[in-house]
Every structure is written in structure tokens, then in C-alpha cells.
Design an enzyme around this catalytic site. Sequence first.
Site, PDB file in Angstrom:
ATOM      1  N   THR B 171      20.133 -49.387  31.996  1.00 32.14           N
ATOM      2  CA  THR B 171      19.608 -50.631  32.555  1.00 32.14           C
ATOM      3  C   THR B 171      18.090 -50.635  32.411  1.00 32.14           C
ATOM      4  O   THR B 171      17.431 -49.637  32.685  1.00 32.14           O
ATOM      5  CB  THR B 171      20.007 -50.801  34.029  1.00 32.14           C
ATOM      6  N   PHE B 173      14.593 -52.286  33.639  1.00 36.81           N
ATOM      7  CA  PHE B 173      13.988 -52.962  34.791  1.00 36.81           C
ATOM      8  C   PHE B 173      12.573 -53.407  34.425  1.00 36.81           C
ATOM      9  O   PHE B 173      11.910 -52.737  33.637  1.00 36.81           O
ATOM     10  CB  PHE B 173      13.877 -52.003  35.990  1.00 36.81           C
TER      11      PHE B 173
END
Lengths: 279, 279
Positions: B171, B173
Site C-alpha cells: 500500500t 500512502f
Amino acid sequence: VRTAYQGEPGAYSEAAALEFYPKTDLMPCPSFEAVFDAVASGSATAGVLPVENTIGGSIHRNFDLLVEHDLPIVGEVEVAVDHCLLVYPGTTREAIRRVYSHPQGLAQCEAFLKTLTGVELVATYDTAGSAKLVRDGALRDTAAIASHRAADVFGLEVLASGIQDYATNITRFVVIARAPDTNAVGEKTTIVFALPNEPGALYRALGVFAERSIDLTKLESRPIRGRAWEYMFYADLALGRHELKCARALVHLAEFAKWVRTLGSYPKWKDEPKSTQPS
Amino acid sequence: VRTAYQGEPGAYSEAAALEFYPKTDLMPCPSFEAVFDAVASGSATAGVLPVENTIGGSIHRNFDLLVEHDLPIVGEVEVAVDHCLLVYPGTTREAIRRVYSHPQGLAQCEAFLKTLTGVELVATYDTAGSAKLVRDGALRDTAAIASHRAADVFGLEVLASGIQDYATNITRFVVIARAPDTNAVGEKTTIVFALPNEPGALYRALGVFAERSIDLTKLESRPIRGRAWEYMFYADLALGRHELKCARALVHLAEFAKWVRTLGSYPKWKDEPKSTQPS
């Protein structure tokens, strides 16, 4: 015709199936995978799958499944989403302590939900399924966000309707079958392709269409699973695959793309809304 | 430094905050909106927001919020997702009747979940929050899918780890602040733009970058809320805003785009993974 869709009776997918095939038998399925399986095995003649919403964007899971399976897109259909707050008959707005819906249903009604104080929001797998939970449990402190039709199906009361944040909230569905419809004339073609990881590759790919004045009504990138930050692209072309310049463009794209797949060529939905994406 | 993030302690967003600012104070928030509010009001000095996952794709909500707010992106950070099956201490795999997680957590562990029979999957708002539910309720028939760290935070037992379908599950960010970091040298620039609804408009927009040999590491389309099938685009450029050719490209794009916004210019994450998206 028997049409498979994901969700409970009263789901927006069921409305899409009836819009496309007004006299179809209906086959509710627990998951998108089950819709594909039903069509592949012949237990349904067609399947209806949501692929894009004007607020939430693309439903990537269904593009992944379209790529994994070999079932052509034979049509498209659009359904306006009109969310309602449904309760067990007799429940008042003040008695509501919990609201059930699909995460998209909750997200699309954010402004309305802020007017309910001290309420817990619970994500479920399906808008109509959340209505079923309220009915099955005779829950008098819980509301569901789902369609008018879900209220009818599950005998719930509509406390408020049109509660979505944006009036223009449309979901686009594709219809899949085991084989292309040989009687239909393709007006749109959906393709998926992957490009070599080089600067300018997407620019070159779009040039294949721009130089032939082929309009793209959708373009979206999607990570390739298991490979960090590598992408494939979905595109909708505003012409049928049988047209010579479509065939030539796809051959041209295949010259430098890693792979290209045509997911289907099908008639445009008759009530096509106002605008298309710039290409 | 105090860093706001969405979720409970043990959330992947908390890991991202600590990766970016190893000595930061932490401020868990109930929603992405609350992270923006905390940074805007000064109650946090920075906020960490997931924007893209290699399996699930873009987290559109956060791009919408970046456009709505005026808080610059000052950095990026990547975290590998390693999902675990967590249970109340002493619970066996056979006793599990329900699994709680964020819908993405459930979707990313599909193959593993199929090995558990007769189990109901319940969507929650947060992976770490699902661990908290199991702990708070002392639920002995319910598992949560969340991180190793969530097991530590909530005193749960790890029955299985690395249960996600794809090993490469990362992921990305972004870090937001009230003002740009004047000491940092931008190496990437994130922009959002909308195009006139004309064939070839996106091809022309990509030409602005391709002709200047500016690499796009991401391009994604997103419906404009409330307008059917009109789209805006997010793009990451592989150079800082201060570089002359970046400034020139953005001026060129603004000549024919409906609007262009720069969301931030910031250093590349040091552990940048293998590949970037073709442009």
C-alpha cells in the site's frame, strides 16, 4: 432467458437485469464469481455485472473476473441509483441506532447519515441484503440503505428516499453470455491491454486510436495483481469490432502491447446519458 | 511531530506513519475526513493517507479529499501488507464461525478464506478495528484479519500469517501537512486535472509530458461527482515541480485543460519498488 445477478432480490443488479431483459427469469447469486460460474455452466443464459458507478468509479473486481473468464460482453445497461432509508414497519427515525448497507451505499449517503446522531454504520455485502437482515431479525433499532424495490421485496417501510449525496448517481452494468449475440450490431468495443514498462507507452497506445479518430469513452488503469505498480488498462471504444478501422487499430496496438484482449463488442445502451470521457 | 491516521492502533496506516516519522506521536482518527480536519486545525502536524494498493488499486476517496482540501502532499511511504488470522487466545481454527475485516482485507485473502468452511464473512471499517471487536467482545467463535501489530496491540493470537492471495501486496500512502516542506527537494509531483469532453483530449494531455520526456508513474481516471461519465485524472510525474520542464508542462496543460491542480511535490520514497506505470 435466465439471468444471473449478484445480490438478494431487490438489488440494483436485479433492476439492471429486468431493464435489459424485461421478461427474464432471475437467478440471485451470492457473489460475482457465482454469476460467472452460472453463465459458464449454462445454468443461466446471461449474467449482469456492475462495472462502473458515476460516484464510486470502476468496480475493478468485475474487470478482473472478465479477464479471467472467457465469457463475452453482449450488452450494457445503466440504472439510476436511488437510495432509501428502510426500517421495520413502525420504527421511527429517533429509534435508529444502527444503519446497515454496502460500503458504497454508506459512502454515497454521507451527508444524510450525518443528520442521524449517535448512529453506528455497519458495512454489509449488499444493499438489498441489508434490508433482508433488518426484516429477518425484525430489527426495530436498525435501518438499511437500499432501493425502493428492496422495501417492497422485504416488506419494509421507506422513512426517506433519494438520500444519496449526488442526484446523478448511475451504475453501468455489462451483460455477459456464453457466446456473442450474432444478431446484434456492435457499436462499442471493450478491450483490456498491458503495456511495456517504458516512458511514453500509454501515449503511443492512445495514438493508435486518436490517429484513426476513434473515440474512447472510458480509460482506466488497474494494477496487475502480484506485480508492484505494473498496470493494465481497460478501454471502451465508441465503435464496433467489425468496423475496419477498429480491427486495424487493435492489430496496431498488438504490435507493441504486451497483450490485448477484446472483452466484447455490443450495442450502446439506448438511454445513454449525456456525456462521455475525453480520450 | 504528531501524525494523524485513520484507524485503530495496529492499523497499516499507523505502520506507515511510524515508517515515515520514526519518532512521531500518533493520533488515531475515526475517518479519513478526521485526518484532514486534524491537520487543517493544527491538532496534528501531519497526516498519513493510503492512496493506492497493488491489488485493490486507487483509494479514490482520498484523492477526492485531497482535491477538496488545501493541504499539500509532502511525502510518500510504502508499506507491505501482511495479513494474519487473529483470534481470542485459546480459540481453535475449528471453532471459527465468523471472520471480521475491512472489505479489502476479506477480498485480499479470498483463497485462504475458502479453506475455512461454514464461516460467515463480516465487513468492518478497519482491519485493526476488527481485531478490537474480537478482543472487546471476547469473541471465541470469531476471527479478525489484520496485521501482526494488531495482534500485539489487542492481545490476540496469530493462527496464520501471510494469508493474502498475492505475496506482493503493497500500500502506498501520502503524507499531508499544512504547508510544503521547504527543506525537501521534490522528485515527484502529483497533479489532478479535468479535460474538455472532446475526442483526443487525453492523448493531447499525455503529449504535453511525452514530448518533454517526463515519465508518468501513475495515471488514473475518476468520475467527476454529480456529472455522469465525466472524468478527472490523477497523475504522478517523475520530477519535482521546481524543474523548469515540469513548470512548462503544467502551463502547457493548463492551456487546454478545464482545470489543473498540483497536490504536492515531494521526495520519492527511498525503498521505491521495482517498477512504475507506463506513460
